[in-house]
Design a protein around this motif. Structure first.
Motif, short mmCIF file in Angstrom:
data_model
loop_
_atom_site.label_atom_id
_atom_site.label_comp_id
_atom_site.label_asym_id
_atom_site.label_seq_id
_atom_site.Cartn_x
_atom_site.Cartn_y
_atom_site.Cartn_z
N ASP A 148 12.84 -3.52 13.99
CA ASP A 148 12.37 -4.73 13.35
C ASP A 148 11.28 -5.57 14.05
O ASP A 148 10.93 -6.57 13.77
CB ASP A 148 13.51 -5.83 12.84
CG ASP A 148 14.33 -5.04 12.07
OD1 ASP A 148 13.98 -4.28 11.13
OD2 ASP A 148 15.67 -5.41 11.92
N LYS A 171 1.02 4.55 7.99
CA LYS A 171 2.39 4.46 7.45
C LYS A 171 3.03 3.16 8.64
O LYS A 171 3.91 2.38 7.95
CB LYS A 171 3.40 5.79 7.71
CG LYS A 171 2.82 6.69 6.77
CD LYS A 171 3.66 7.97 7.04
CE LYS A 171 2.91 9.12 5.98
NZ LYS A 171 3.68 10.44 6.31
N GLU A 174 1.82 -0.35 7.32
CA GLU A 174 2.43 -0.66 6.21
C GLU A 174 3.59 -1.42 6.65
O GLU A 174 3.97 -2.41 5.89
CB GLU A 174 2.48 0.61 5.21
CG GLU A 174 3.26 0.45 3.78
CD GLU A 174 3.30 1.21 3.06
OE1 GLU A 174 3.62 1.13 1.77
OE2 GLU A 174 3.18 2.24 3.16
N ARG A 175 4.46 -0.63 7.35
CA ARG A 175 5.76 -1.13 7.83
C ARG A 175 5.62 -2.50 8.64
O ARG A 175 6.16 -3.61 8.42
CB ARG A 175 6.50 -0.31 8.77
CG ARG A 175 6.96 0.98 8.01
CD ARG A 175 7.67 1.76 9.28
NE ARG A 175 8.76 1.30 10.03
CZ ARG A 175 9.05 1.85 10.99
NH1 ARG A 175 9.01 3.10 11.44
NH2 ARG A 175 9.99 1.25 11.79
N THR A 176 4.44 -2.83 9.37
CA THR A 176 4.12 -3.91 10.07
C THR A 176 3.95 -5.03 8.96
O THR A 176 4.25 -6.07 9.28
CB THR A 176 2.88 -3.81 10.99
OG1 THR A 176 3.00 -2.51 11.81
CG2 THR A 176 2.68 -4.77 11.77
N VAL A 177 3.02 -4.81 8.09
CA VAL A 177 2.89 -5.82 7.07
C VAL A 177 4.04 -6.18 6.45
O VAL A 177 4.24 -7.38 6.09
CB VAL A 177 1.68 -5.20 6.05
CG1 VAL A 177 1.60 -6.09 4.64
CG2 VAL A 177 0.45 -5.13 6.81
N ASN A 178 4.99 -5.26 6.02
CA ASN A 178 6.37 -5.52 5.27
C ASN A 178 7.13 -6.46 6.17
O ASN A 178 7.92 -7.24 5.64
CB ASN A 178 6.97 -4.19 5.04
CG ASN A 178 6.29 -3.59 3.89
OD1 ASN A 178 5.55 -4.11 2.98
ND2 ASN A 178 6.51 -2.21 3.86
N LEU A 179 6.93 -6.41 7.43
CA LEU A 179 7.63 -7.15 8.63
C LEU A 179 7.16 -8.39 8.82
O LEU A 179 7.91 -9.52 8.68
CB LEU A 179 7.97 -6.45 9.88
CG LEU A 179 9.10 -5.40 9.75
CD1 LEU A 179 9.09 -4.57 11.32
CD2 LEU A 179 10.30 -5.95 9.58
N GLY A 181 4.42 -9.86 7.50
CA GLY A 181 3.79 -10.58 6.32
C GLY A 181 2.30 -10.09 5.97
O GLY A 181 1.59 -9.34 6.96
N ARG A 182 1.57 -10.42 5.16
CA ARG A 182 0.32 -9.89 4.68
C ARG A 182 -0.85 -10.90 5.46
O ARG A 182 -1.69 -11.45 4.89
CB ARG A 182 0.18 -9.83 3.07
CG ARG A 182 1.18 -9.25 2.60
CD ARG A 182 0.83 -9.05 0.79
NE ARG A 182 -0.01 -8.13 0.70
CZ ARG A 182 0.02 -6.90 0.46
NH1 ARG A 182 1.12 -6.39 1.14
NH2 ARG A 182 -0.93 -6.01 0.39
N TRP A 190 -4.75 -1.72 8.49
CA TRP A 190 -4.04 -0.85 7.43
C TRP A 190 -5.15 -0.11 6.50
O TRP A 190 -5.01 1.09 6.22
CB TRP A 190 -3.02 -1.74 6.48
CG TRP A 190 -2.21 -0.69 5.63
CD1 TRP A 190 -2.47 0.62 5.28
CD2 TRP A 190 -1.22 -1.21 4.34
NE1 TRP A 190 -1.40 0.84 4.25
CE2 TRP A 190 -0.57 -0.24 3.77
CE3 TRP A 190 -0.99 -2.73 4.10
CZ2 TRP A 190 0.00 -0.21 2.53
CZ3 TRP A 190 -0.03 -2.66 3.06
CH2 TRP A 190 0.38 -1.60 2.42
#
Length: 400
Positions: A148, A171, A174-179, A181-182, A190
């Motif tokens: 996390d 990949k 993408e996980r970093t953005v999901n954690l 924020g955008r 990305w």
């Protein structure tokens, strides 16, 4: 890790002592109990012997009483100082079983809930890696230990890009953005990784990512650079020049990538001219804002301040974020003083004076050295950020 396990073993011995000491004390109590029982048996045997002698006429009643009293005194002398009997008995399996289970259970719980892997990673990161592969392995282990952590994921993605592993990097980003924020920077990273992972093929996904990044921050450098690359590969040389010029304007003068970027603009210009095109002139750059202000104390305050008190002079937008757009720090001893506030003094790159049409000049005296709170303050009237006339600012009011 040897010192860690030695410390853990020492603590384990301390814990076991709380279980084993009562057992050892129980053994001593058992020995004392056995000795007392033997003394009582000897006393009873002596009394029985005296009774037999009395029945045979050897002893009279007085001698019988004297012998009984002497045997009693001997019993009391032998048992004097003996502690009270304990309930626990040597040989009970529960304390010994607990002594075996405590370390086993403790080790199992630590391996399941503990952080031995993070302790080892911390020790490793304290030493410089010997190669990029070693750094990658450390980051991968860090991400596995802390899935996390957006920061760990971000650095792993950048490392994958440096190792020409864009598919893995896409990949991870993408996980970093999901954690996290955008955020524009993350979206740009990305998009770049996805573009190279797709074999330098522009896709709707990459377009959507760059559009979103630049909408949130029109100066997002990774997206600008990527759009320039894609335009150059697609032979849209004018677009490439435009994107790279916008990127060039964001880079510091001493940035090492400026030379390579300027080379790309030159190549795009040559190819555009070779194909019969003409390079469009770039729109005139907005003039950098620069405000000149003289700051002084009101006469009535000069005996209420100290020479070492901090003086913060800053400009902030009248309609916009409350954070200062540009700031300078002086002391009361420097006053009166004339300073210039401009884009070069911006607190954050996206918050420049030239980006806001109207600003307010503020000067604050703070004995504690805090820019957000002080004892005295002076505020100017709103003015255009493009103002060139010198301004005068007097610190004359309590800071509330």
């Amino acid at each position: 890790m040897i010192d860690f396990w030695l410390a853990a073993g020492l603590l384990l011995l301390v814990a076991l002592s709380f279980l084993l000491i009562p057992v050892l004390r129980g053994r001593r109590a058992q020995l004392e109990e056995d000795r007392t029982a033997l003394n009582v048996a000897l006393y009873q045997e002596r009394v029985a012997e005296l009774q037999t002698q009395q029945e045979e006429g050897v002893l009279d009643a007085a001698q019988m009483d004297t012998g009984r009293a002497e045997a009693a005194r001997e019993l009391l002398a032998d048992t004097e100082g003996v502690e009270a009997l304990r309930v626990s008995r040597l040989g009970k399996p529960l304390p010994l079983l607990a002594a075996l289970l405590v370390p086993v259970l403790g080790l199992g719980l630590y391996l399941h809930f503990g952080a031995s892997d993070k302790v080892e990673l911390t020790r490793e990161f304290a030493q410089a890696p010997q190669s990029m592969e070693e750094m990658t392995r450390r980051l991968e282990r860090a991400v596995a230990a802390q899935p996390d952590s957006a920061e760990g994921l971000y650095f792993l993605g950048r490392t994958y890009m440096a190792q020409d592993r864009p598919d893995d990097a896409a990949k991870i980003f993408e996980r970093t953005v999901n954690l996290a924020g955008r955020q524009p920077e993350l979206l740009g990273q990305w998009a770049q990784a996805q573009y190279f992972a797709d074999g330098k093929r522009w896709s709707d996904k990459v377009q959507a990512l760059t559009d979103e990044a630049l909408k949130a921050d029109p100066k997002e450098v990774t997206s600008l650079g990527l759009l320039g690359i894609a335009a150059f590969e697609g032979q849209r040389y004018q677009d490439a020049i435009n994107y790279w010029n916008r990127l060039l304007a964001q880079l510091p003068p001493d940035d090492n990538s400026r030379e390579a970027l300027q080379g790309g603009i030159t190549r795009a210009t040559e190819k555009l001219q070779a194909s019969g095109g003409k390079v469009a002139e770039a729109p005139a750059a907005k003039a950098a804002a620069r405000l000149k202000v003289t700051v002084d104390l009101a006469p009535g305050l000069k005996d209420k301040v100290q020479p070492g008190d901090s003086v913060f002079i800053f400009a902030r937008a009248t309609s916009g974020p409350p954070a200062p757009l540009a700031a300078k720090r002086l002391t009361v001893a420097d006053l009166p003083a004339t300073v210039e506030l401009g884009d070069a003094d911006a607190m954050m790159p996206q918050l420049k004076l030239s980006n806001f049409p109207e600003v307010q000049l503020v000067a604050r005296v703070s004995r504690a050295g805090q820019p957000t709170a002080g004892e005295w303050i002076g505020r100017g009237q709103p003015l255009a950020s493009s103002t060139t006339a010198p301004q005068q600012l007097t610190i004359d009011s309590p800071d509330k």
